[in-house]
Write an enzyme that holds these catalytic residues in place. Structure first.
Site, PDB file in Angstrom:
ATOM      1  N   TRP A 108      -3.010   3.656   3.612  1.00  0.00           N
ATOM      2  CA  TRP A 108      -4.199   4.339   4.118  1.00  0.00           C
ATOM      3  C   TRP A 108      -3.842   5.271   5.280  1.00  0.00           C
ATOM      4  CZ3 TRP A 108      -6.660   4.520   8.854  1.00  0.00           C
ATOM      5  CH2 TRP A 108      -7.942   5.086   8.861  1.00  0.00           C
ATOM      6  N   ASP A 157      -8.768   3.104  -1.156  1.00  0.00           N
ATOM      7  CA  ASP A 157      -9.018   1.875  -0.401  1.00  0.00           C
ATOM      8  C   ASP A 157      -9.869   2.094   0.848  1.00  0.00           C
ATOM      9  OD1 ASP A 157      -7.479   0.185  -2.123  1.00  0.00           O
ATOM     10  OD2 ASP A 157      -5.662   1.033  -1.250  1.00  0.00           O
ATOM     11  N   ASP A 158     -10.287   3.323   1.093  1.00  0.00           N
ATOM     12  CA  ASP A 158     -11.078   3.629   2.282  1.00  0.00           C
ATOM     13  C   ASP A 158     -12.524   3.172   2.082  1.00  0.00           C
ATOM     14  OD1 ASP A 158     -11.141   5.525   4.877  1.00  0.00           O
ATOM     15  OD2 ASP A 158     -12.993   5.798   3.732  1.00  0.00           O
ATOM     16  N   LEU A 159     -13.043   2.404   3.041  1.00  0.00           N
ATOM     17  CA  LEU A 159     -14.395   1.859   2.909  1.00  0.00           C
ATOM     18  C   LEU A 159     -15.441   2.968   2.864  1.00  0.00           C
ATOM     19  CD1 LEU A 159     -16.221  -0.617   2.758  1.00  0.00           C
ATOM     20  CD2 LEU A 159     -16.222  -0.682   5.267  1.00  0.00           C
ATOM     21  N   TRP A 165     -17.471  11.112   2.573  1.00  0.00           N
ATOM     22  CA  TRP A 165     -17.647  10.640   3.955  1.00  0.00           C
ATOM     23  C   TRP A 165     -18.937  11.190   4.555  1.00  0.00           C
ATOM     24  CZ3 TRP A 165     -11.872  11.934   4.416  1.00  0.00           C
ATOM     25  CH2 TRP A 165     -11.098  10.774   4.265  1.00  0.00           C
TER      26      TRP A 165
END
Length: 207
Positions: A140, A159-161, A201
């Site tokens: 990440w 894998d970034d929330l 985002w």
């Protein structure tokens, strides 16, 4: 010369709008992508990312300020960091684990494991492979470096929330989507997955 997301942003947004109407509506609502790579010195960028791990922004900034005070209020070079006793770094507020990570980063920078001089000639996968050899740097962190420092145009941090939440919200999933579901969506966004990630985002932060 490696491609740069800033140069391709208009082409990227148009391509994404055509490839994925749902994401396209979000693009229209949010407006033009303003992602601008920092172009920061790679050693400094990775050192900063290590220091920010598991800390609030304010706490990390305080430690960074104390660390830089040891070096005339500037970021140390790898050689300077290696020459600095660990107890001095600890006195600046750097944890023992992060001291070891910073020392490992400095060692691998000076011994050529991390070939920062030729990043433009390296693929994303090569940069990730080299960077993750450093203690404290995972996939990440390497992906954030590719996006925000180098501006590589086709990075998808699965894998970034925030990315997970963005896909969940945009496509109406009840739960966070599985990795295979995310990759299926992201397949439509090649070769501009960095810009798609930026919009995901923004989808979350616009709540």
């Amino acid at each position: 010369m490696a491609p740069n997301v800033k140069a391709d942003v208009d082409q990227a947004t148009e391509s994404l709008r055509l490839a994925d109407p749902i994401l396209g509506r979000a693009i229209v609502r949010i407006g033009r992508c303003t992602l601008t790579p920092t172009g920061e010195d790679p050693f400094t960028a990775f050192a900063e990312s290590i220091l920010y791990q598991q800390l609030s922004g304010k706490a990390a900034e305080t430690i960074i300020k104390r660390l830089k005070a040891l070096f005339d209020h500037d970021w140390p070079s790898p050689e300077q960091l290696l020459a600095t006793p660990e107890d001095r770094l600890r006195a600046a507020g750097v944890s023992w684990n992060k001291i070891r990570a910073l020392k490992d980063l400095a060692t691998k920078t000076t011994d050529g494991t991390l070939d920062f001089a030729h990043l433009a000639n390296q693929t994303d996968a090569e940069i990730i492979s080299h960077a993750t050899q450093v203690r404290g740097i995972g996939r990440w962190t390497a992906e954030m470096f590719l996006i925000f420092t180098l501006g590589r145009p086709d990075v998808f941090p699965v894998d970034d929330l925030g990315i997970q939440k963005g896909i969940q919200k945009l496509y109406g999933y009840r739960k966070l989507p599985a990795k295979r579901t995310m990759l299926r969506h992201a397949g439509k966004w090649r070769p501009f997955r960095t810009v798609a990630s930026w919009y995901l985002w923004r989808v979350v932060s616009s709540d």
